[in-house]
Design a protein around this motif. Structure first.
Motif, PDB file in Angstrom:
ATOM      1  N   TRP A  55       9.357  -8.444  12.177  1.00  0.00           N
ATOM      2  CA  TRP A  55       9.306  -7.202  11.414  1.00  0.00           C
ATOM      3  C   TRP A  55       9.054  -7.488   9.950  1.00  0.00           C
ATOM      4  O   TRP A  55       9.527  -8.499   9.416  1.00  0.00           O
ATOM      5  CB  TRP A  55      10.641  -6.450  11.519  1.00  0.00           C
ATOM      6  N   GLY A  56       8.333  -6.607   9.308  1.00  0.00           N
ATOM      7  CA  GLY A  56       8.195  -6.662   7.870  1.00  0.00           C
ATOM      8  C   GLY A  56       9.376  -5.970   7.215  1.00  0.00           C
ATOM      9  O   GLY A  56      10.150  -5.272   7.876  1.00  0.00           O
ATOM     10  N   PRO A  57       9.523  -6.127   5.900  1.00  0.00           N
ATOM     11  CA  PRO A  57      10.652  -5.521   5.185  1.00  0.00           C
ATOM     12  C   PRO A  57      10.506  -4.023   4.978  1.00  0.00           C
ATOM     13  O   PRO A  57      11.497  -3.354   4.660  1.00  0.00           O
ATOM     14  CB  PRO A  57      10.645  -6.257   3.844  1.00  0.00           C
ATOM     15  N   GLY A  58       9.297  -3.502   5.157  1.00  0.00           N
ATOM     16  CA  GLY A  58       9.076  -2.068   4.994  1.00  0.00           C
ATOM     17  C   GLY A  58       8.467  -1.717   3.659  1.00  0.00           C
ATOM     18  O   GLY A  58       8.650  -2.417   2.664  1.00  0.00           O
ATOM     19  N   THR A  59       7.733  -0.607   3.656  1.00  0.00           N
ATOM     20  CA  THR A  59       7.149  -0.082   2.435  1.00  0.00           C
ATOM     21  C   THR A  59       7.348   1.436   2.416  1.00  0.00           C
ATOM     22  O   THR A  59       7.160   2.099   3.441  1.00  0.00           O
ATOM     23  CB  THR A  59       5.661  -0.455   2.310  1.00  0.00           C
ATOM     24  N   GLN A  60       7.741   1.959   1.271  1.00  0.00           N
ATOM     25  CA  GLN A  60       8.069   3.383   1.158  1.00  0.00           C
ATOM     26  C   GLN A  60       6.802   4.217   0.993  1.00  0.00           C
ATOM     27  O   GLN A  60       5.949   3.908   0.155  1.00  0.00           O
ATOM     28  CB  GLN A  60       8.994   3.616  -0.029  1.00  0.00           C
ATOM     29  N   VAL A  61       6.716   5.260   1.779  1.00  0.00           N
ATOM     30  CA  VAL A  61       5.665   6.266   1.630  1.00  0.00           C
ATOM     31  C   VAL A  61       6.353   7.595   1.362  1.00  0.00           C
ATOM     32  O   VAL A  61       7.184   8.039   2.155  1.00  0.00           O
ATOM     33  CB  VAL A  61       4.788   6.360   2.889  1.00  0.00           C
ATOM     34  N   THR A  62       6.007   8.208   0.237  1.00  0.00           N
ATOM     35  CA  THR A  62       6.591   9.488  -0.128  1.00  0.00           C
ATOM     36  C   THR A  62       5.470  10.497  -0.332  1.00  0.00           C
ATOM     37  O   THR A  62       4.564  10.264  -1.140  1.00  0.00           O
ATOM     38  CB  THR A  62       7.427   9.381  -1.408  1.00  0.00           C
ATOM     39  N   VAL A  63       5.546  11.602   0.399  1.00  0.00           N
ATOM     40  CA  VAL A  63       4.535  12.652   0.310  1.00  0.00           C
ATOM     41  C   VAL A  63       5.186  13.869  -0.330  1.00  0.00           C
ATOM     42  O   VAL A  63       6.151  14.432   0.219  1.00  0.00           O
ATOM     43  CB  VAL A  63       3.966  13.008   1.685  1.00  0.00           C
ATOM     44  N   SER A  64       4.675  14.264  -1.469  1.00  0.00           N
ATOM     45  CA  SER A  64       5.242  15.418  -2.170  1.00  0.00           C
ATOM     46  C   SER A  64       4.488  16.687  -1.775  1.00  0.00           C
ATOM     47  O   SER A  64       3.272  16.687  -1.655  1.00  0.00           O
ATOM     48  CB  SER A  64       5.156  15.209  -3.682  1.00  0.00           C
ATOM     49  N   SER A  65       5.250  17.748  -1.608  1.00  0.00           N
ATOM     50  CA  SER A  65       4.633  19.012  -1.183  1.00  0.00           C
ATOM     51  C   SER A  65       4.353  19.911  -2.369  1.00  0.00           C
ATOM     52  O   SER A  65       4.751  19.630  -3.495  1.00  0.00           O
ATOM     53  CB  SER A  65       5.549  19.728  -0.198  1.00  0.00           C
ATOM     54  N   GLY A  77       0.770  -1.234   0.000  1.00  0.00           N
ATOM     55  CA  GLY A  77       0.000   0.000   0.000  1.00  0.00           C
ATOM     56  C   GLY A  77       0.799   1.281   0.000  1.00  0.00           C
ATOM     57  O   GLY A  77       0.224   2.368  -0.080  1.00  0.00           O
ATOM     58  N   GLY A  78       2.112   1.182   0.087  1.00  0.00           N
ATOM     59  CA  GLY A  78       2.918   2.394   0.045  1.00  0.00           C
ATOM     60  C   GLY A  78       2.930   2.994  -1.349  1.00  0.00           C
ATOM     61  O   GLY A  78       2.433   2.411  -2.305  1.00  0.00           O
ATOM     62  N   GLN A  83      -4.625   3.507   8.031  1.00  0.00           N
ATOM     63  CA  GLN A  83      -5.231   4.525   7.180  1.00  0.00           C
ATOM     64  C   GLN A  83      -4.577   5.855   7.499  1.00  0.00           C
ATOM     65  O   GLN A  83      -4.604   6.316   8.643  1.00  0.00           O
ATOM     66  CB  GLN A  83      -6.737   4.601   7.432  1.00  0.00           C
ATOM     67  N   MET A  84      -3.968   6.451   6.487  1.00  0.00           N
ATOM     68  CA  MET A  84      -3.244   7.703   6.675  1.00  0.00           C
ATOM     69  C   MET A  84      -3.917   8.798   5.859  1.00  0.00           C
ATOM     70  O   MET A  84      -3.974   8.715   4.625  1.00  0.00           O
ATOM     71  CB  MET A  84      -1.779   7.543   6.236  1.00  0.00           C
ATOM     72  N   ASN A  85      -4.432   9.785   6.549  1.00  0.00           N
ATOM     73  CA  ASN A  85      -5.108  10.912   5.911  1.00  0.00           C
ATOM     74  C   ASN A  85      -4.340  12.204   6.166  1.00  0.00           C
ATOM     75  O   ASN A  85      -3.489  12.272   7.059  1.00  0.00           O
ATOM     76  CB  ASN A  85      -6.530  11.047   6.443  1.00  0.00           C
ATOM     77  N   SER A  86      -4.660  13.216   5.392  1.00  0.00           N
ATOM     78  CA  SER A  86      -4.027  14.538   5.544  1.00  0.00           C
ATOM     79  C   SER A  86      -2.511  14.404   5.636  1.00  0.00           C
ATOM     80  O   SER A  86      -1.857  14.975   6.516  1.00  0.00           O
ATOM     81  CB  SER A  86      -4.564  15.232   6.811  1.00  0.00           C
ATOM     82  N   LEU A  87      -1.958  13.663   4.704  1.00  0.00           N
ATOM     83  CA  LEU A  87      -0.528  13.392   4.742  1.00  0.00           C
ATOM     84  C   LEU A  87       0.290  14.659   4.535  1.00  0.00           C
ATOM     85  O   LEU A  87      -0.104  15.567   3.786  1.00  0.00           O
ATOM     86  CB  LEU A  87      -0.169  12.346   3.691  1.00  0.00           C
ATOM     87  N   GLY A 124      -3.172  14.255   0.790  1.00  0.00           N
ATOM     88  CA  GLY A 124      -3.797  13.034   0.297  1.00  0.00           C
ATOM     89  C   GLY A 124      -3.819  11.923   1.336  1.00  0.00           C
ATOM     90  O   GLY A 124      -3.457  12.123   2.500  1.00  0.00           O
ATOM     91  N   SER A 125      -4.236  10.742   0.874  1.00  0.00           N
ATOM     92  CA  SER A 125      -4.402   9.599   1.770  1.00  0.00           C
ATOM     93  C   SER A 125      -3.757   8.353   1.171  1.00  0.00           C
ATOM     94  O   SER A 125      -3.646   8.219  -0.051  1.00  0.00           O
ATOM     95  CB  SER A 125      -5.893   9.317   1.994  1.00  0.00           C
ATOM     96  N   LEU A 126      -3.355   7.467   2.050  1.00  0.00           N
ATOM     97  CA  LEU A 126      -2.872   6.139   1.687  1.00  0.00           C
ATOM     98  C   LEU A 126      -3.340   5.153   2.744  1.00  0.00           C
ATOM     99  O   LEU A 126      -3.527   5.529   3.909  1.00  0.00           O
ATOM    100  CB  LEU A 126      -1.351   6.091   1.605  1.00  0.00           C
TER     101      LEU A 126
END
Length: 114
Positions: free
Chosen positions: A104-114, A8-9, A80-84, A16-18
């Protein structure tokens, strides 16, 4: 052996939301699940936790914007991530902790652009 797989990343604009998911495979007992994140050059930090019976806790930085939930039948936790915000940009890690074990999971990247 338990494995955690996040999904989901991605890239999203500020505001926005993810929705992240983390599925645990294998046999798990009563546990607490959590999401951590690590931004470049920073230490890994706890974002939110949820107990087996649904008690939640959040870091002050995400209160009111992020919501953690879980489906015990599916051994899955959601975020659920809102108002990122740009400061939410990080690798997000799923964590599962029982009395005598932690995964632990391996991780997922979340990138929020301004």
């Amino acid at each position: 052996q338990v494995q955690l797989v996040e999904s989901g990343g991605g890239l999203v604009q500020a505001g926005g939301s993810l929705r992240l998911s983390c599925a645990a495979s294998g046999s798990v007992g009563i546990n607490t699940m959590a999401w951590y994140r690590q931004a470049p050059g920073k230490q890994r930090e706890l974002v939110t936790t949820i107990t087996w019976d649904g008690i939640t806790n959040y870091a002050d930085s995400v209160k009111g914007r992020f919501t953690i939930s879980r489906d015990n039948a599916k051994n899955t936790v959601y975020l659920q991530m809102n108002s990122l915000k740009s400061e939410d940009t990080a690798v997000y890690y799923c964590n599962l902790r029982g009395t005598y074990y932690e995964y632990w999971g391996p991780g997922t990247q979340v990138t929020v652009s301004s």
